[in-house]
Design a protein around this motif. Sequence first.
Motif, short mmCIF file in Angstrom:
data_model
loop_
_atom_site.label_atom_id
_atom_site.label_comp_id
_atom_site.label_asym_id
_atom_site.label_seq_id
_atom_site.Cartn_x
_atom_site.Cartn_y
_atom_site.Cartn_z
N ALA A 147 -11.31 -4.96 13.48
CA ALA A 147 -12.17 -4.25 12.52
C ALA A 147 -12.18 -2.75 12.83
N ARG A 148 -12.28 -2.40 14.09
CA ARG A 148 -12.27 -0.98 14.47
C ARG A 148 -10.91 -0.36 14.19
N MET A 149 -9.85 -1.13 14.37
CA MET A 149 -8.51 -0.62 14.08
C MET A 149 -8.37 -0.29 12.60
N GLY A 150 -8.92 -1.14 11.73
CA GLY A 150 -8.87 -0.87 10.30
C GLY A 150 -9.70 0.33 9.90
N GLN A 151 -10.76 0.63 10.65
CA GLN A 151 -11.59 1.80 10.36
C GLN A 151 -10.97 3.09 10.89
N SER A 152 -10.13 2.98 11.90
CA SER A 152 -9.61 4.18 12.56
C SER A 152 -8.22 4.57 12.09
N LEU A 153 -7.41 3.61 11.68
CA LEU A 153 -6.01 3.87 11.33
C LEU A 153 -5.76 3.59 9.86
N PRO A 154 -4.86 4.35 9.25
CA PRO A 154 -4.52 4.11 7.83
C PRO A 154 -3.55 2.93 7.71
N LEU A 155 -4.08 1.72 7.73
CA LEU A 155 -3.24 0.53 7.64
C LEU A 155 -2.82 0.29 6.19
N SER A 156 -1.57 -0.09 6.02
CA SER A 156 -1.07 -0.37 4.68
C SER A 156 -1.50 -1.75 4.23
N THR A 157 -1.75 -1.88 2.94
CA THR A 157 -2.15 -3.16 2.37
C THR A 157 -0.94 -4.06 2.21
N GLN A 158 -1.09 -5.31 2.62
CA GLN A 158 0.02 -6.25 2.57
C GLN A 158 0.30 -6.65 1.13
N ALA A 159 1.56 -6.62 0.76
CA ALA A 159 1.96 -7.06 -0.57
C ALA A 159 1.94 -8.59 -0.63
N PRO A 160 1.62 -9.17 -1.79
CA PRO A 160 1.60 -10.64 -1.90
C PRO A 160 2.97 -11.24 -1.62
N ASP A 161 2.96 -12.40 -1.01
CA ASP A 161 4.21 -13.09 -0.70
C ASP A 161 4.86 -13.64 -1.96
N ASP A 162 6.19 -13.60 -1.95
CA ASP A 162 6.95 -14.25 -3.02
C ASP A 162 7.04 -15.74 -2.68
N PRO A 163 6.51 -16.63 -3.51
CA PRO A 163 6.53 -18.07 -3.17
C PRO A 163 7.94 -18.60 -2.91
N ALA A 164 8.90 -18.19 -3.73
CA ALA A 164 10.28 -18.67 -3.55
C ALA A 164 10.85 -18.18 -2.23
N ARG A 165 10.59 -16.91 -1.88
CA ARG A 165 11.09 -16.38 -0.62
C ARG A 165 10.41 -17.06 0.56
N HIS A 166 9.14 -17.41 0.41
CA HIS A 166 8.44 -18.10 1.48
C HIS A 166 9.06 -19.48 1.73
N VAL A 167 9.37 -20.20 0.66
CA VAL A 167 10.02 -21.51 0.81
C VAL A 167 11.39 -21.34 1.45
N LEU A 168 12.10 -20.31 1.03
CA LEU A 168 13.43 -20.06 1.59
C LEU A 168 13.35 -19.73 3.08
N ALA A 169 12.33 -18.97 3.47
CA ALA A 169 12.17 -18.63 4.89
C ALA A 169 11.89 -19.87 5.73
N ARG A 170 11.07 -20.77 5.22
CA ARG A 170 10.77 -21.99 5.98
C ARG A 170 11.98 -22.90 6.08
#
Length: 374
Positions: free
Chosen positions: A103-126
């Motif tokens: 929580a403190r890391m998110g308040q102190s550093l400009p963290l990038s927002t995670q993009a939603p996963d591609d369902p097809a790419r997720h299946v392919l990765a598994r």
Amino acid sequence: MIHPDVIGCDIAKAHLDFFDSGLERHFRIDNTPAAISAWLDGLDGRGVHIVFEATGRYDRQLRIALETRELPYSRVNPARARDFAKAIGLLAKTDAIDARLLARMGQSLPLSTQAPDDPARHVLARLHTRRDQLVAMRQQERTRLHETEGIERDSAESHMAWLDAEVARIEMACRDVLKAEKTLQEQEARLRSIPGIGPVAALTLIAHMPELGNRSAKAIAALAGLAPFNVDSGTSRGKRHIRGGRKRIRDALYMAALTASRMPRAFKSHADQNEGGRQALQGPSSLRLPANCSPSQTPSSGTKQPSDEPPDKHSCQPVQVPALKKTQTQRCRSAAPASTGKTVTSTRHSAQARNAPGNLTATRIILLLFLTKP
């Protein structure tokens, strides 16, 4: 962007630990879809940002729930979170402390927002991960095959036959996923157009590097762990080294680089140039053979000529050449006190080990693969 209202989450297999910076409260819930959904119901109307570490499949349920409700979150590298803890002087580590730290890391550093996963790419990765597991088991059985006989050998061979069929079935499932998605199919066609990139390397890049095509060439090389980082301080200029990155991507690109280096195209000429330059830097070998001397006549190391026979001037004689410069490890060993009987070994790898034949050439070709545009 620095988010003021941040919720840190430490993820375990059975439970999730949260620290709400807005409420200054720590709590724990089960790592199940029902418990996560019930917690998210209480966040309606709050503009929160959730920060958690990447933990493989353990954070899958949380990511699905957050993406379904379109809530922003940051999935950070665990090593970066630990570096942040050291930077603020936090040495203790528990689940509750880690949640507060995130929580403190998110308040102190400009963290990038995670993009939603591609369902097809997720299946392919598994599926690709499962293929790697099967291939590793098949290699283990091949290694054992040389030491077995009788019933043991029959068992190993039958298991290898089953693994071959299972690998083929998983590869067919991967092909079906690619055929069903036009975007992935087009990306595979672009990757296969690069010399040395085959079906396995293309599948690895698509499955485990979704950033490919959305980042610059230098950023992609850094994600793969192939970007040489500078190490300079003052007037000192250190040697550039590659480090970090995704090992599975490097493994696939290394094999692609070896294939490309043998192809009669631009990559082969580039590899030949690097090989010639490395041989010029390393110098000649310690022994040279005259024209009338065969390799079998070469005296072995430490062999002396018989004292009762004068040496023939036309016989094969070793020609001494200047020795190569000592490596860091050899210098430390020679400086070790003789009385103690111990050898002082440097932790720095020698230059010869880092630049072993094939390593430097393959690394440069891999970088060219990233910088080559289809």
